[in-house]
Scaffold this motif. Structure first.
Motif, PDB file in Angstrom:
ATOM      1  N   SER A 108      31.239  43.213  41.970  1.00 32.98           N
ATOM      2  CA  SER A 108      31.723  43.169  40.594  1.00 32.98           C
ATOM      3  C   SER A 108      30.926  44.162  39.757  1.00 32.98           C
ATOM      4  CB  SER A 108      31.575  41.766  39.990  1.00 32.98           C
ATOM      5  OG  SER A 108      32.030  41.774  38.647  1.00 32.98           O
ATOM      6  N   GLY A 109      31.631  44.889  38.926  1.00 32.45           N
ATOM      7  CA  GLY A 109      30.967  45.782  37.979  1.00 32.45           C
ATOM      8  C   GLY A 109      30.422  45.034  36.771  1.00 32.45           C
ATOM      9  N   LYS A 110      30.759  43.767  36.683  1.00 29.68           N
ATOM     10  CA  LYS A 110      30.245  42.920  35.600  1.00 29.68           C
ATOM     11  C   LYS A 110      28.948  42.276  36.076  1.00 29.68           C
ATOM     12  CE  LYS A 110      34.872  41.810  33.966  1.00 29.68           C
ATOM     13  NZ  LYS A 110      35.861  40.735  33.776  1.00 29.68           N
ATOM     14  N   ASN A 111      28.070  41.995  35.140  1.00 30.04           N
ATOM     15  CA  ASN A 111      26.851  41.269  35.482  1.00 30.04           C
ATOM     16  C   ASN A 111      27.189  39.804  35.726  1.00 30.04           C
ATOM     17  OD1 ASN A 111      25.008  43.442  35.347  1.00 30.04           O
ATOM     18  ND2 ASN A 111      25.025  43.311  33.115  1.00 30.04           N
ATOM     19  N   LYS A 112      26.470  39.195  36.621  1.00 29.95           N
ATOM     20  CA  LYS A 112      26.730  37.823  37.069  1.00 29.95           C
ATOM     21  C   LYS A 112      26.921  36.858  35.909  1.00 29.95           C
ATOM     22  CE  LYS A 112      24.365  34.227  39.708  1.00 29.95           C
ATOM     23  NZ  LYS A 112      23.141  33.947  40.488  1.00 29.95           N
ATOM     24  N   GLN A 113      26.093  36.961  34.888  1.00 30.85           N
ATOM     25  CA  GLN A 113      26.155  36.006  33.778  1.00 30.85           C
ATOM     26  C   GLN A 113      27.431  36.143  32.947  1.00 30.85           C
ATOM     27  OE1 GLN A 113      23.770  38.291  34.211  1.00 30.85           O
ATOM     28  NE2 GLN A 113      23.378  39.416  32.328  1.00 30.85           N
ATOM     29  N   LEU A 114      28.167  37.242  33.115  1.00 31.93           N
ATOM     30  CA  LEU A 114      29.422  37.442  32.396  1.00 31.93           C
ATOM     31  C   LEU A 114      30.640  36.970  33.191  1.00 31.93           C
ATOM     32  CD1 LEU A 114      28.762  41.011  30.945  1.00 31.93           C
ATOM     33  CD2 LEU A 114      28.468  38.797  29.805  1.00 31.93           C
ATOM     34  N   LEU A 115      30.425  36.596  34.431  1.00 32.60           N
ATOM     35  CA  LEU A 115      31.513  36.155  35.297  1.00 32.60           C
ATOM     36  C   LEU A 115      31.727  34.651  35.180  1.00 32.60           C
ATOM     37  CD1 LEU A 115      30.577  38.222  38.463  1.00 32.60           C
ATOM     38  CD2 LEU A 115      32.574  38.587  36.989  1.00 32.60           C
ATOM     39  N   ASP A 116      32.954  34.215  35.456  1.00 33.06           N
ATOM     40  CA  ASP A 116      33.286  32.804  35.490  1.00 33.06           C
ATOM     41  C   ASP A 116      32.392  32.104  36.515  1.00 33.06           C
ATOM     42  OD1 ASP A 116      35.407  30.570  34.963  1.00 33.06           O
ATOM     43  OD2 ASP A 116      35.253  30.735  37.164  1.00 33.06           O
ATOM     44  N   LYS A 117      31.739  31.026  36.099  1.00 31.66           N
ATOM     45  CA  LYS A 117      30.789  30.319  36.953  1.00 31.66           C
ATOM     46  C   LYS A 117      31.450  29.823  38.241  1.00 31.66           C
ATOM     47  CE  LYS A 117      27.442  26.622  36.939  1.00 31.66           C
ATOM     48  NZ  LYS A 117      27.299  25.230  36.725  1.00 31.66           N
ATOM     49  N   GLU A 118      32.672  29.291  38.138  1.00 28.14           N
ATOM     50  CA  GLU A 118      33.369  28.797  39.332  1.00 28.14           C
ATOM     51  C   GLU A 118      33.689  29.935  40.296  1.00 28.14           C
ATOM     52  OE1 GLU A 118      36.578  25.883  38.955  1.00 28.14           O
ATOM     53  OE2 GLU A 118      35.944  25.668  36.862  1.00 28.14           O
ATOM     54  N   ASP A 124      29.742  33.824  48.742  1.00 25.48           N
ATOM     55  CA  ASP A 124      28.438  33.644  49.385  1.00 25.48           C
ATOM     56  C   ASP A 124      27.420  34.667  48.891  1.00 25.48           C
ATOM     57  OD1 ASP A 124      29.067  31.484  51.390  1.00 25.48           O
ATOM     58  OD2 ASP A 124      30.590  32.967  51.905  1.00 25.48           O
ATOM     59  N   LEU A 125      27.905  35.873  48.627  1.00 26.46           N
ATOM     60  CA  LEU A 125      27.042  36.946  48.142  1.00 26.46           C
ATOM     61  C   LEU A 125      27.791  37.711  47.066  1.00 26.46           C
ATOM     62  CD1 LEU A 125      24.632  38.933  48.178  1.00 26.46           C
ATOM     63  CD2 LEU A 125      25.674  40.026  50.178  1.00 26.46           C
ATOM     64  N   LEU A 126      27.158  37.847  45.925  1.00 20.52           N
ATOM     65  CA  LEU A 126      27.706  38.630  44.820  1.00 20.52           C
ATOM     66  C   LEU A 126      26.861  39.884  44.658  1.00 20.52           C
ATOM     67  CD1 LEU A 126      29.578  38.933  42.301  1.00 20.52           C
ATOM     68  CD2 LEU A 126      27.774  37.737  41.020  1.00 20.52           C
ATOM     69  N   ILE A 127      27.530  41.026  44.642  1.00 18.81           N
ATOM     70  CA  ILE A 127      26.861  42.293  44.343  1.00 18.81           C
ATOM     71  C   ILE A 127      27.367  42.695  42.968  1.00 18.81           C
ATOM     72  CG2 ILE A 127      26.519  44.694  45.053  1.00 18.81           C
ATOM     73  CD1 ILE A 127      27.168  43.680  47.955  1.00 18.81           C
ATOM     74  N   ASP A 128      26.499  42.583  41.970  1.00 20.32           N
ATOM     75  CA  ASP A 128      26.969  42.713  40.590  1.00 20.32           C
ATOM     76  C   ASP A 128      26.277  43.834  39.825  1.00 20.32           C
ATOM     77  OD1 ASP A 128      24.491  41.248  40.409  1.00 20.32           O
ATOM     78  OD2 ASP A 128      25.092  40.541  38.429  1.00 20.32           O
ATOM     79  N   GLY A 129      26.907  44.186  38.725  1.00 20.20           N
ATOM     80  CA  GLY A 129      26.407  45.207  37.815  1.00 20.20           C
ATOM     81  C   GLY A 129      27.270  46.451  37.853  1.00 20.20           C
ATOM     82  N   PRO A 130      27.363  47.140  36.720  1.00 22.22           N
ATOM     83  CA  PRO A 130      28.177  48.359  36.673  1.00 22.22           C
ATOM     84  C   PRO A 130      27.534  49.480  37.480  1.00 22.22           C
ATOM     85  CG  PRO A 130      26.938  48.117  34.644  1.00 22.22           C
ATOM     86  CD  PRO A 130      26.697  46.868  35.443  1.00 22.22           C
TER      87      PRO A 130
END
Length: 184
Positions: A108-118, A124-130
């Protein structure tokens, strides 16, 4: 859930049934069409426009992943794009994929805290940030820029953290009448 199988739809750009360059182990990779972040220097520039590409139902997408599992014995899927979090119903898809015993890595190009919690909890693994062009990361595979974070939501891929420190991997992929290079 039965009506959701045909009412939830996804805007898909590409699907690679089996790849070894989009995360550890053999994986099915799904690239979604559309991104509202539009990072300068994005490696998937053609996936940024918010236009219909291949519209598939939840059932069709699940069936494609089942085919990949049956044919190639994949360990999991990778969700890329475009911006996967723009796909309404993605958490339902992820829940069905986990029922198949498969792992899920999501970019995701969005940071984790901006994504829907669910949604976050469904991977299992999120790769986040623009992607930040000025912070190009040539030491870690797949991540693109140095600001990108690995968030291990479950322990499934924690032992594979060093995978991302491996040398750059390239895989030739053919699709219809063109060839593109998959990997970093």
């Amino acid at each position: 859930m039965d009506s959701a199988l045909t009412s939830i739809k996804f805007n898909v750009a590409y699907i690679k049934l089996c790849t070894k360059t989009e995360g550890p182990y053999k994986r099915c990779c799904i690239w979604f069409q559309g991104c509202n972040i539009n990072c300068r220097g994005c490696c998937n520039n053609d996936l940024q426009p918010l236009v219909p590409n291949h519209i598939v139902t939840l059932k069709e997408l699940i069936d494609i992943v089942k085919e990949a599992k049956d044919k190639f014995d994949i360990e999991g899927i990778t969700l890329s794009g475009g911006e996967p979090s723009l796909q309404t119903g993605l958490k339902f898809f992820n829940n069905e994929i986990h029922k198949l015993g498969l792992g899920i890595i999501m970019f995701s190009g969005k940071n984790k805290q901006l994504l829907d919690k669910e949604l976050v909890e469904s991977v299992d693994l999120l790769i986040d940030g623009p992607f930040i062009e000025e912070q190009l990361d040539d030491k870690r595979v797949l991540l693109g820029s140095k600001n990108k974070r690995l968030s291990f939501i479950t322990d499934r891929y924690k032992k594979e953290e060093n995978y991302f420190n491996n040398p750059i991997a390239i895989e030739e992929v053919t699709a219809e009448d063109y060839i593109f290079i998959n990997g970093d």
